[in-house]
Design a protein around this motif. Structure first.
Motif, PDB file in Angstrom:
ATOM      1  N   ARG A   1       0.860  -1.184   0.000  1.00 54.76           N
ATOM      2  CA  ARG A   1       0.000   0.000   0.000  1.00 54.76           C
ATOM      3  C   ARG A   1       0.898   1.237   0.000  1.00 54.76           C
ATOM      4  N   PHE A   2       0.753   2.081  -1.040  1.00 52.59           N
ATOM      5  CA  PHE A   2       1.628   3.246  -1.155  1.00 52.59           C
ATOM      6  C   PHE A   2       0.763   4.494  -1.316  1.00 52.59           C
ATOM      7  N   ILE A   3       0.997   5.467  -0.439  1.00 51.44           N
ATOM      8  CA  ILE A   3       0.115   6.645  -0.402  1.00 51.44           C
ATOM      9  C   ILE A   3       0.881   7.895  -0.841  1.00 51.44           C
ATOM     10  N   VAL A   4       0.289   8.601  -1.805  1.00 52.73           N
ATOM     11  CA  VAL A   4       0.844   9.856  -2.319  1.00 52.73           C
ATOM     12  C   VAL A   4      -0.132  10.966  -1.949  1.00 52.73           C
ATOM     13  N   ALA A   5       0.372  12.105  -1.504  1.00 50.44           N
ATOM     14  CA  ALA A   5      -0.529  13.218  -1.149  1.00 50.44           C
ATOM     15  C   ALA A   5      -0.090  14.478  -1.870  1.00 50.44           C
ATOM     16  N   ASP A   6      -1.066  15.206  -2.433  1.00 51.13           N
ATOM     17  CA  ASP A   6      -0.780  16.490  -3.091  1.00 51.13           C
ATOM     18  C   ASP A   6      -1.426  17.601  -2.274  1.00 51.13           C
ATOM     19  N   PHE A   7      -0.621  18.509  -1.782  1.00 50.66           N
ATOM     20  CA  PHE A   7      -1.114  19.608  -0.941  1.00 50.66           C
ATOM     21  C   PHE A   7      -1.263  20.868  -1.794  1.00 50.66           C
ATOM     22  N   GLY A   8      -2.481  21.415  -1.822  1.00 49.32           N
ATOM     23  CA  GLY A   8      -2.748  22.572  -2.687  1.00 49.32           C
ATOM     24  C   GLY A   8      -2.938  22.099  -4.119  1.00 49.32           C
ATOM     25  N   CYS A   9      -3.835  21.102  -4.306  1.00 49.60           N
ATOM     26  CA  CYS A   9      -3.957  20.411  -5.601  1.00 49.60           C
ATOM     27  C   CYS A   9      -4.737  21.222  -6.629  1.00 49.60           C
ATOM     28  N   ALA A  10      -5.553  22.206  -6.211  1.00 51.94           N
ATOM     29  CA  ALA A  10      -6.482  22.928  -7.090  1.00 51.94           C
ATOM     30  C   ALA A  10      -7.445  21.940  -7.766  1.00 51.94           C
ATOM     31  N   SER A  11      -7.951  22.272  -8.953  1.00 51.49           N
ATOM     32  CA  SER A  11      -8.998  21.424  -9.536  1.00 51.49           C
ATOM     33  C   SER A  11      -8.486  20.575 -10.688  1.00 51.49           C
ATOM     34  N   GLY A  12      -7.189  20.543 -10.904  1.00 52.34           N
ATOM     35  CA  GLY A  12      -6.610  19.769 -11.996  1.00 52.34           C
ATOM     36  C   GLY A  12      -6.388  20.671 -13.200  1.00 52.34           C
ATOM     37  N   PRO A  13      -5.722  20.161 -14.242  1.00 56.70           N
ATOM     38  CA  PRO A  13      -5.200  18.797 -14.348  1.00 56.70           C
ATOM     39  C   PRO A  13      -3.762  18.630 -13.839  1.00 56.70           C
ATOM     40  N   ASN A  14      -3.126  19.725 -13.380  1.00 54.06           N
ATOM     41  CA  ASN A  14      -1.705  19.591 -13.024  1.00 54.06           C
ATOM     42  C   ASN A  14      -1.473  18.563 -11.931  1.00 54.06           C
ATOM     43  N   THR A  15      -2.392  18.507 -10.979  1.00 53.60           N
ATOM     44  CA  THR A  15      -2.204  17.559  -9.888  1.00 53.60           C
ATOM     45  C   THR A  15      -2.110  16.129 -10.414  1.00 53.60           C
ATOM     46  N   PHE A  16      -2.858  15.826 -11.499  1.00 52.35           N
ATOM     47  CA  PHE A  16      -2.799  14.462 -12.052  1.00 52.35           C
ATOM     48  C   PHE A  16      -1.418  14.173 -12.646  1.00 52.35           C
ATOM     49  N   VAL A  17      -0.827  15.209 -13.233  1.00 50.67           N
ATOM     50  CA  VAL A  17       0.525  15.038 -13.792  1.00 50.67           C
ATOM     51  C   VAL A  17       1.515  14.821 -12.649  1.00 50.67           C
ATOM     52  N   ALA A  18       1.373  15.619 -11.604  1.00 47.84           N
ATOM     53  CA  ALA A  18       2.304  15.522 -10.470  1.00 47.84           C
ATOM     54  C   ALA A  18       2.242  14.130  -9.833  1.00 47.84           C
ATOM     55  N   VAL A  19       1.033  13.678  -9.532  1.00 49.68           N
ATOM     56  CA  VAL A  19       0.950  12.398  -8.817  1.00 49.68           C
ATOM     57  C   VAL A  19       1.314  11.230  -9.740  1.00 49.68           C
ATOM     58  N   GLN A  20       0.999  11.345 -11.042  1.00 48.04           N
ATOM     59  CA  GLN A  20       1.371  10.258 -11.964  1.00 48.04           C
ATOM     60  C   GLN A  20       2.889  10.168 -12.101  1.00 48.04           C
ATOM     61  N   ASN A  21       3.555  11.329 -12.164  1.00 49.66           N
ATOM     62  CA  ASN A  21       5.027  11.313 -12.213  1.00 49.66           C
ATOM     63  C   ASN A  21       5.591  10.540 -11.019  1.00 49.66           C
ATOM     64  N   ILE A  22       5.018  10.772  -9.864  1.00 55.63           N
ATOM     65  CA  ILE A  22       5.515  10.125  -8.647  1.00 55.63           C
ATOM     66  C   ILE A  22       5.248   8.614  -8.700  1.00 55.63           C
ATOM     67  N   ILE A  23       4.025   8.260  -9.088  1.00 57.15           N
ATOM     68  CA  ILE A  23       3.672   6.833  -9.141  1.00 57.15           C
ATOM     69  C   ILE A  23       4.541   6.109 -10.173  1.00 57.15           C
ATOM     70  N   ASP A  24       4.746   6.734 -11.340  1.00 55.41           N
ATOM     71  CA  ASP A  24       5.614   6.127 -12.359  1.00 55.41           C
ATOM     72  C   ASP A  24       7.006   5.874 -11.784  1.00 55.41           C
ATOM     73  N   ALA A  25       7.511   6.848 -11.034  1.00 55.74           N
ATOM     74  CA  ALA A  25       8.868   6.722 -10.496  1.00 55.74           C
ATOM     75  C   ALA A  25       8.947   5.606  -9.453  1.00 55.74           C
TER      76      ALA A  25
END
Ligand SMILES: C[S@@+](CC[C@H](N)C(=O)[O-])C[C@H]1O[C@@H](n2cnc3c(N)ncnc32)[C@H](O)[C@@H]1O
Ligand SMILES: [Mg+2]
Length: 353
Positions: free
Chosen positions: A52-76
Motif C-alpha cells: 500500500r503506497f500513499i501519495v498526497a498532493d497539498f494545494g492540488c487545485a482542480s486539476g489537471p496539473n495535480t494528475f501530472v504531479a501524482v502520476q510522475n511520482i507513481i511512475d517513479a
C-alpha cells in the motif's frame, strides 16, 4: 490581523478556469519529471514500497496539473520497484492519492476529470495545509506544486496606513525592507508550521517534493516578470478606483497572502525547522521558464491565477475590468518586462529525518 479570503483558483473547465489556464505551472512538472524520477530512485527506501503506497498532493487545485504531479511520482515508484525487485508493481502495490486543498476548492471538477485508466484510488482531504490534515505516518510521498509560497495571513501592519509597515502595493515588491521583513517573518512562521505538520503525517523516511517559483538571492519581486505583472494588477485596480469603478478603501485593503522567497531564505527556513534533510534544491530552466511576454496571454494566465481572489474582494465586474487594463499596461510597458530580472523555478526534494 486580517485573514485573507481563501486562495481559490477559478473552478470548472471554462476558458478562464485554472483547469484550462495553468499550462505555465504544468510546464515545470513536465520539465522536472526526470529529476523527480531520479530523486525518488535515489532517496526513497525500497522497504517503503510495499502493498500500500500513499501519495498526497497539498494545494492540488482542480486539476489537471495535480494528475501530472501524482502520476510522475507513481511512475517513479513503480520504476524503482520493478528495477530493484524484478517484480511487476501492478501485482503487488495498490496506490492511493490524497488530494488536499481548501474545502471551497472545486473538488467536483477534480473528481469528474480524474484520468481514465489511472492505477490509484482517490480521496479528497479538505483543509488548510498550515494545519494537520492527515493522521500520523499516513503517506509516503507528498508533493506541493506552486503552493509553497503562501502565508496564512497578511502580516500585521501591512494594511495600516499609520504603520511603518504600511504597504501601498498589493504584493511584497521587495523595495521596502520593513515590508519585506514582515512578509518573510510571517512566511517563515507559517512554513515551519507546515513542515512540522507534514513531518508528523509522513512515514519515517518519507519524501516531500516541492515545485514552484522563488527569487534568486538579492533579486526583488518587482524586478521579475511575475512581480511586474502583479504591479500592473495593483496599478489597474488603483486606476479603477480613480475612475470611481471601485472604492479606494477596497484597493487599500487588498493585499496578497503570497511571499515569493529568495532561494537562500527557503533553504534557511527548512534548515532551521530541522525536520527534513534537503536532498536536492534544483534550479529548473525550461522552455516556458518565464511567461511569454505577450500582453493577452499574460492577462489571461494571471487572471486564472489571481482572478478568483480579486473577485472575492472586488466583485467579478471589477476583476474583469482590471485584467483588461492589465493587458493594456503590459502592451504599453512591454519594455519593463523585457528589462526584468529572471525569476527562478525549483524542485526541492526533502527527506523526513
Ligand atoms: C497556484 S495553485 C497550484 C495548483 C496545482 N498544485 C498546480 O500546480 O497547478 C495553489 C493552490 O494552493 C491552494 N492553497 C493555498 N493555500 C492553501 C492552504 N493553506 N491549504 C490548502 N491549500 C491551499 C489553493 O487553493 C490553490 O488551489
Ligand atoms: Mg490564504
Amino acid at each position: 490581523m486580517t485573514t485573507t479570503p481563501d486562495w481559490i483558483m477559478i473552478g470548472g473547465d471554462g476558458p478562464e478556469s485554472y483547469n484550462q489556464q495553468s499550462s505555465y505551472q504544468r510546464a515545470l512538472l513536465e520539465a522536472t519529471k526526470d529529476k523527480m524520477t531520479k530523486a525518488i530512485s535515489a532517496n526513497l527506501d525500497l522497504d517503503l514500497i510495499s502493498n500500500r503506497f500513499i501519495v498526497a498532493d497539498f494545494g492540488c487545485a482542480s486539476g489537471p496539473n495535480t494528475f501530472v504531479a501524482v502520476q510522475n511520482i507513481i511512475d517513479a515508484v513503480e520504476e524503482k520497484y520493478r528495477r530493484e525487485t524484478g517484480q511487476n508493481p501492478a501485482d503487488n502495490i495498490e496506490f492511493q492519492v490524497l488530494f488536499n486543498d481548501f474545502s471551497l476548492n472545486d473538488f467536483n471538477t477534480l473528481f469528474q476529470t480524474l484520468p481514465p485508466g489511472r492505477r490509484y484510488f482517490s480521496a479528497g482531504v479538505p483543509g488548510s495545509f498550515f494545519e494537520r490534515v492527515l493522521p500520523k505516518e499516513s503517506f509516503h510521498i507528498g508533493v506541493m506544486s506552486y503552493a509553497f509560497h503562501f502565508t496564512s495571513k497578511i502580516p500585521k501592519g501591512i494594511m495600516d496606513r499609520d504603520s511603518p509597515l504600511w504597504n501601498k502595493d498589493m504584493q511584497c515588491t521587495g523595495f521596502n525592507p520593513a515590508v519585506k521583513k514582515a512578509y518573510l517573518d510571517q512566511y517563515s512562521i507559517d512554513t515551519k508550521i507546515l513542515l512540522d505538520a507534514r513531518a508528523e503525517e509522513l512515514v519515517p523516511g518519507g519524501l516531500m517534493l516541492l515545485l514552484g517559483s522563488c527569487l534568486r538571492d538579492g533579486v526583488k519581486m518587482s524586478e521579475t516578470p511575475k512581480g511586474t505583472v502583479m504591479d500592473f494588477i495593483g496599478e489597474s485596480l488603483s486606476d479603477l478606483a480613480k475612475q470611481g469603478v471601485t472604492e479606494q478603501e477596497k484597493v487599500d485593503t487588498f493585499r496578497t497572502s503570497i511571499y515569493f522567497a529568495e532561494q537562500g531564505e527557503i533553504r534557511q527556513i527548512i534548515e532551521e525547522n530541522g525536520k527534513f534533510t534537503i536532498e536536492a534544491f534544483e534550479d529548473i530552466i525550461h522552455a516556458k521558464n518565464e511567461f511569454p511576454f505577450d500582453p493577452k496571454t499574460l492577462a489571461i494566465s494571471f487572471k486564472a491565477f489571481y482572478g478568483a481572489f480579486i473577485s472575492a474582494h472586488f466583485g467579478v465586474e471589477v476583476m474583469r475590468k482590471a485584467f483588461e487594463l492589465v493587458e493594456v499596461k503590459a502592451r504599453e510597458q512591454i519594455s519593463r518586462l523585457h528589462n526584468s530580472k529572471p525569476g527562478m523555478q525549483y524542485l526541492i526534494v526533502l527527506r523526513k529525518n
